[in-house]
Design a protein around this motif. Structure first.
Motif, PDB file in Angstrom:
ATOM      1  N   ARG A  22      57.978  44.860  45.933  1.00  0.00           N
ATOM      2  CA  ARG A  22      59.248  44.154  46.101  1.00  0.00           C
ATOM      3  C   ARG A  22      59.260  43.341  47.384  1.00  0.00           C
ATOM      4  NH1 ARG A  22      63.472  45.103  42.542  1.00  0.00           N
ATOM      5  NH2 ARG A  22      62.489  45.843  40.648  1.00  0.00           N
ATOM      6  N   ILE A  23      58.686  43.882  48.447  1.00  0.00           N
ATOM      7  CA  ILE A  23      58.571  43.114  49.692  1.00  0.00           C
ATOM      8  C   ILE A  23      57.753  41.855  49.440  1.00  0.00           C
ATOM      9  CG2 ILE A  23      57.484  43.102  51.979  1.00  0.00           C
ATOM     10  CD1 ILE A  23      58.307  46.092  52.171  1.00  0.00           C
ATOM     11  N   ASP A  24      56.699  41.976  48.638  1.00  0.00           N
ATOM     12  CA  ASP A  24      55.844  40.827  48.307  1.00  0.00           C
ATOM     13  C   ASP A  24      56.486  39.893  47.294  1.00  0.00           C
ATOM     14  OD1 ASP A  24      53.941  41.875  49.997  1.00  0.00           O
ATOM     15  OD2 ASP A  24      52.692  42.701  48.384  1.00  0.00           O
ATOM     16  N   GLY A  25      57.610  40.303  46.700  1.00  0.00           N
ATOM     17  CA  GLY A  25      58.286  39.470  45.706  1.00  0.00           C
ATOM     18  C   GLY A  25      57.622  39.480  44.343  1.00  0.00           C
ATOM     19  N   ASP A  26      56.833  40.500  44.040  1.00  0.00           N
ATOM     20  CA  ASP A  26      56.081  40.555  42.782  1.00  0.00           C
ATOM     21  C   ASP A  26      56.756  41.510  41.797  1.00  0.00           C
ATOM     22  OD1 ASP A  26      54.207  40.410  40.771  1.00  0.00           O
ATOM     23  OD2 ASP A  26      52.487  40.633  42.124  1.00  0.00           O
ATOM     24  N   LEU A  27      57.900  41.089  41.266  1.00  0.00           N
ATOM     25  CA  LEU A  27      58.673  41.908  40.344  1.00  0.00           C
ATOM     26  C   LEU A  27      57.883  42.263  39.091  1.00  0.00           C
ATOM     27  CD1 LEU A  27      61.314  43.234  39.349  1.00  0.00           C
ATOM     28  CD2 LEU A  27      61.971  40.972  38.477  1.00  0.00           C
ATOM     29  N   GLU A  28      57.196  41.306  38.501  1.00  0.00           N
ATOM     30  CA  GLU A  28      56.497  41.566  37.246  1.00  0.00           C
ATOM     31  C   GLU A  28      55.388  42.606  37.411  1.00  0.00           C
ATOM     32  OE1 GLU A  28      57.540  40.672  34.205  1.00  0.00           O
ATOM     33  OE2 GLU A  28      59.236  39.813  35.302  1.00  0.00           O
ATOM     34  N   ARG A  29      54.642  42.528  38.481  1.00  0.00           N
ATOM     35  CA  ARG A  29      53.606  43.539  38.729  1.00  0.00           C
ATOM     36  C   ARG A  29      54.249  44.897  38.980  1.00  0.00           C
ATOM     37  NH1 ARG A  29      49.215  43.591  43.588  1.00  0.00           N
ATOM     38  NH2 ARG A  29      48.300  45.609  43.061  1.00  0.00           N
ATOM     39  N   ASP A  30      55.374  44.903  39.714  1.00  0.00           N
ATOM     40  CA  ASP A  30      56.106  46.144  39.965  1.00  0.00           C
ATOM     41  C   ASP A  30      56.527  46.786  38.644  1.00  0.00           C
ATOM     42  OD1 ASP A  30      57.452  48.176  41.382  1.00  0.00           O
ATOM     43  OD2 ASP A  30      59.260  46.957  41.625  1.00  0.00           O
ATOM     44  N   LEU A  31      57.039  45.982  37.715  1.00  0.00           N
ATOM     45  CA  LEU A  31      57.456  46.523  36.420  1.00  0.00           C
ATOM     46  C   LEU A  31      56.293  47.162  35.678  1.00  0.00           C
ATOM     47  CD1 LEU A  31      59.839  43.678  35.215  1.00  0.00           C
ATOM     48  CD2 LEU A  31      60.489  45.973  35.962  1.00  0.00           C
ATOM     49  N   VAL A  32      55.171  46.466  35.621  1.00  0.00           N
ATOM     50  CA  VAL A  32      54.003  46.960  34.883  1.00  0.00           C
ATOM     51  C   VAL A  32      53.431  48.218  35.527  1.00  0.00           C
ATOM     52  CG1 VAL A  32      51.612  46.419  34.245  1.00  0.00           C
ATOM     53  CG2 VAL A  32      53.406  44.708  33.916  1.00  0.00           C
ATOM     54  N   GLU A  33      53.301  48.213  36.835  1.00  0.00           N
ATOM     55  CA  GLU A  33      52.636  49.320  37.515  1.00  0.00           C
ATOM     56  C   GLU A  33      53.537  50.529  37.751  1.00  0.00           C
ATOM     57  OE1 GLU A  33      50.546  48.160  41.071  1.00  0.00           O
ATOM     58  OE2 GLU A  33      49.425  46.614  39.991  1.00  0.00           O
ATOM     59  N   ASN A  34      54.830  50.297  37.956  1.00  0.00           N
ATOM     60  CA  ASN A  34      55.675  51.372  38.466  1.00  0.00           C
ATOM     61  C   ASN A  34      56.836  51.797  37.583  1.00  0.00           C
ATOM     62  OD1 ASN A  34      54.168  51.613  40.909  1.00  0.00           O
ATOM     63  ND2 ASN A  34      55.141  49.714  41.579  1.00  0.00           N
ATOM     64  N   TYR A  35      57.217  51.028  36.595  1.00  0.00           N
ATOM     65  CA  TYR A  35      58.392  51.342  35.786  1.00  0.00           C
ATOM     66  C   TYR A  35      58.020  51.715  34.357  1.00  0.00           C
ATOM     67  CZ  TYR A  35      61.829  49.634  39.174  1.00  0.00           C
ATOM     68  OH  TYR A  35      62.630  49.477  40.283  1.00  0.00           O
TER      69      TYR A  35
END
Length: 115
Positions: free
Chosen positions: A16-29
């Motif tokens: 989220r700090i990096d602004g990478d929402l899509e990667r966050d969704l795939v990796e963490n949600y």
């Protein structure tokens, strides 16, 4: 072996700090993540996308600061604040339930204070 609560939580914050929402969704949600806020009761990645968009719009160009974070078993809590030209301060708290290496539930609460 699934990642620990701390590993998922730290990954989420960094992405989220990096602004990478899509990667966050795939990796963490989880794809079935439940999101609860004062104005929404939704599930799935689109719920997280909508929430992130709302937060970007309300205090545009905000600078975020993570004040505190706690992890206990599958539970995590983040206390944060942000400032922008539109608002003096945004005080927030996000809570998470993380199971099998994925965020399965998130609740968000924050207060906007006009500048």
């Amino acid at each position: 072996m699934p990642r620990s609560t701390s590993e998922v939580f730290d990954s989420h914050l960094n992405l989220r700090i990096d602004g990478d929402l899509e990667r966050d969704l795939v990796e963490n949600y989880s794809e079935k993540v439940v999101l609860l806020t004062v104005n929404s009761n939704m599930s799935g990645h689109d719920a997280i996308r909508a929430s992130a968009a709302r937060l970007r719009e309300q205090p545009p160009g905000a600078k975020f600061e993570f004040v505190a974070k706690q992890v206990n078993g599958p539970h995590a809590l983040m206390i944060w604040r942000a400032t922008s030209q539109r608002f003096d301060d945004v005080k927030g708290a996000d809570s998470f339930v993380i199971k099998a290496g994925k965020i399965v539930s998130q609740s968000i609460r924050y207060r906007l204070v006009a500048g």
